[in-house]
Design an enzyme around this catalytic site. Structure first.
Site, short mmCIF file in Angstrom:
data_model
loop_
_atom_site.label_atom_id
_atom_site.label_comp_id
_atom_site.label_asym_id
_atom_site.label_seq_id
_atom_site.Cartn_x
_atom_site.Cartn_y
_atom_site.Cartn_z
N ILE A 159 0.83 -1.21 0.00
CA ILE A 159 0.00 0.00 0.00
C ILE A 159 0.87 1.26 0.00
CG2 ILE A 159 -1.74 1.25 1.34
CD1 ILE A 159 -2.60 -1.54 2.48
N TYR B 60 -1.95 -7.72 16.93
CA TYR B 60 -2.17 -6.86 15.75
C TYR B 60 -3.37 -5.92 16.02
CZ TYR B 60 -3.02 -5.42 10.90
OH TYR B 60 -3.21 -4.69 9.76
N1 LIG Z 1 -3.00 -5.56 3.38
C1 LIG Z 1 -4.11 -5.48 4.10
O1 LIG Z 1 -5.09 -6.22 3.88
C2 LIG Z 1 -4.20 -4.49 5.23
C3 LIG Z 1 -5.42 -4.37 5.92
C4 LIG Z 1 -5.52 -3.44 6.96
C5 LIG Z 1 -4.42 -2.66 7.29
N2 LIG Z 1 -3.25 -2.80 6.61
C6 LIG Z 1 -2.11 -1.96 7.01
O2 LIG Z 1 -1.55 -1.33 5.88
C7 LIG Z 1 -0.18 -1.03 6.15
C8 LIG Z 1 0.67 -1.41 4.95
O3 LIG Z 1 0.67 -2.81 4.82
P1 LIG Z 1 0.74 -3.60 3.42
O4 LIG Z 1 -0.48 -4.40 3.34
O5 LIG Z 1 1.10 -2.67 2.33
O6 LIG Z 1 1.92 -4.63 3.73
P2 LIG Z 1 3.41 -4.76 3.16
O7 LIG Z 1 3.41 -4.79 1.68
O8 LIG Z 1 4.01 -5.92 3.89
O9 LIG Z 1 4.07 -3.41 3.65
C9 LIG Z 1 4.45 -3.21 4.98
C10 LIG Z 1 5.67 -2.31 4.98
O10 LIG Z 1 6.06 -2.09 6.35
C11 LIG Z 1 7.47 -2.26 6.40
N3 LIG Z 1 7.94 -2.60 7.73
C12 LIG Z 1 7.66 -3.70 8.45
N4 LIG Z 1 8.35 -3.68 9.61
C13 LIG Z 1 9.08 -2.53 9.62
C14 LIG Z 1 10.00 -1.94 10.52
N5 LIG Z 1 10.36 -2.54 11.67
N6 LIG Z 1 10.54 -0.74 10.21
C15 LIG Z 1 10.22 -0.14 9.05
N7 LIG Z 1 9.38 -0.64 8.15
C16 LIG Z 1 8.82 -1.84 8.43
C17 LIG Z 1 7.74 -3.39 5.42
O11 LIG Z 1 9.12 -3.48 5.12
P3 LIG Z 1 9.74 -4.81 4.45
O12 LIG Z 1 9.38 -4.75 2.99
O13 LIG Z 1 11.19 -4.67 4.70
O14 LIG Z 1 9.10 -5.98 5.14
C18 LIG Z 1 6.88 -2.94 4.26
O15 LIG Z 1 7.52 -1.94 3.53
C19 LIG Z 1 0.18 -1.78 7.43
O16 LIG Z 1 0.20 -0.88 8.51
C20 LIG Z 1 -0.97 -2.76 7.60
O17 LIG Z 1 -1.20 -3.11 8.95
C21 LIG Z 1 -3.11 -3.70 5.59
#
Ligand SMILES: NC(=O)c1ccc[n+]([C@@H]2O[C@H](COP(=O)([O-])OP(=O)(O)OC[C@H]3O[C@@H](n4cnc5c(N)ncnc54)[C@H](OP(=O)(O)O)[C@@H]3O)[C@@H](O)[C@H]2O)c1
Length: 328
Positions: A50, A204
């Site tokens: 995202i 979470y």
């Molecule tokens: N996907 C869904 O269905 C969904 C639903 C509700 C909420 N969300 C929220 O949306 C947000 C983005 O998630 P996404 O779905 O796009 O997942 P994603 O593709 O896994 O992206 C998460 C990002 O957070 C980074 N990250 C994780 N741990 C970190 C740390 N210790 N320090 C700095 N960066 C870190 C990851 O880095 P790496 O690439 O190095 O791992 C990645 O760039 C999150 O907050 C998630 O909880 C997602």
């Protein structure tokens, strides 16, 4: 009716139903025409999912970007992709190292930004983890709780001075509908007993509820300033975040679910629309929760003033930080 017409009618009905499902689950679309030419936006976790999709949309609208990533190599690859997609040679994109699991890293990142930039238009706390097994960070906090909540809490306070230098500024905290699954007991025990293993779902949900409580309280503290702060639910989005979640991390199980997920799960571009809306809308609401580009009621626990006030105080005690009232 001849066989062929039955076949055509059936295909049309099925096609329309699939199209309606896809449209329905794709959620809201940000219609704001606002551009951000020359304004600086910091996105955590912008190398993936995202956060990366949001970076592309903001680059198309002229924003300069800081991609705050724990994997700089992946951040640099994302930068190349974002520049290709945006087709905008006027923007600048900086990739900076940030590990939210380390307070030391958060402070270094913030110091570096303060030395290099004079003002920031927006901070998007997008980085997050889901379903990690219980472990403690180098600072002694549960890994999901620190990555998703404590890290963004500290980072935000470090960057508020730069946000205050803009005429208008925004903070967006990326939360989740998972916050609704949490009760007051879970909130208390996960927060106060960091080394007590709990279900990864609960930790979470608590981290995402904590982000909404923080959003509410920070908005009150920033009342009468230039900064608007809101929380956003991106919806259910197909990204790498599910890589630790057994029903989806198993390639066979994932393949079985793929056809239905294609219909009912958003892609990252669809998933970033509500964040985009919170960044661009001219509606000055602050301390709110957006879902599908609309203001939405968060859970009763997340909406309670007394809990958000108390939770902010408890968080400050956890990280041993005691702000002056005037600091925010
Ligand atoms: N996907 C869904 O269905 C969904 C639903 C509700 C909420 N969300 C929220 O949306 C947000 C983005 O998630 P996404 O779905 O796009 O997942 P994603 O593709 O896994 O992206 C998460 C990002 O957070 C980074 N990250 C994780 N741990 C970190 C740390 N210790 N320090 C700095 N960066 C870190 C990851 O880095 P790496 O690439 O190095 O791992 C990645 O760039 C999150 O907050 C998630 O909880 C997602």
């Amino acid at each position: 009716m001849p066989e062929i017409w039955k076949y055509i009618a059936g295909s049309v009905v099925l096609g329309s139903a699939a199209y309606s499902l896809i449209k329905y689950f794709a959620g809201g679309v940000c219609e704001c025409p606002t551009r951000l030419d020359g304004l600086l936006v910091i996105i955590t976790g912008a190398n993936s999912g995202i956060g990366k999709a949001l970076a592309i949309e903001l680059a198309k609208r002229g924003a300069n970007l800081i991609l705050a990533c724990r994997n700089v190599k992946s951040g640099l690859e994302a930068k190349v992709h974002i520049l290709q997609e945006a087709q905008n040679s006027n923007i600048q994109i900086h990739v900076k190292f940030l590990d939210l699991c380390s307070i030391h890293s958060i402070k270094n990142f913030s110091e570096n930004i303060q030395n290099q930039f004079r003002e920031v238009y927006a901070l998007v706390n997008c980085a997050g983890v889901f379903y990690l097994p219980h472990s403690l960070t180098e600072d002694g906090f549960e890994v999901t709780f620190q990555t998703n909540y404590l890290g963004p809490f500290i980072l935000t306070h470090e960057l508020i001075p730069l946000l205050k230098k803009q005429v208008h500024a925004r903070i967006v905290n990326v939360s989740s509908e998972a916050h609704r699954k949490v009760n007051a007991n879970d909130l208390r025990s996960v927060t106060l007993q960091q080394n007590q293993p709990v279900s990864p779902f609960v930790s979470y949900g608590v981290s995402k509820l904590a982000l909404i409580l923080f959003t509410k309280e920070l908005a009150k503290k920033l009342n009468n300033t230039n900064i608007i702060v809101n929380a956003v639910n991106p919806g259910n989005v197909e990204t790498a975040i599910y890589r630790h979640f057994p029903p989806l991390s198993n390639p066979w199980l994932f393949a079985i679910q793929k056809p239905i997920r294609t219909l009912v799960v958003k892609n990252p571009k669809q998933g970033c629309q509500s964040i985009l809306h919170a960044l661009l809308t001219s509606n000055p609401s602050t301390g709110q929760y957006y879902s599908d580009c609309k203001l939405t009621l968060a859970s009763p626990l997340a909406s309670c003033d007394q809990i958000s006030r108390e939770y902010y105080r408890v968080t400050c005690e956890l990280i041993r930080w005691f702000p002056e009232e005037s600091e925010c």
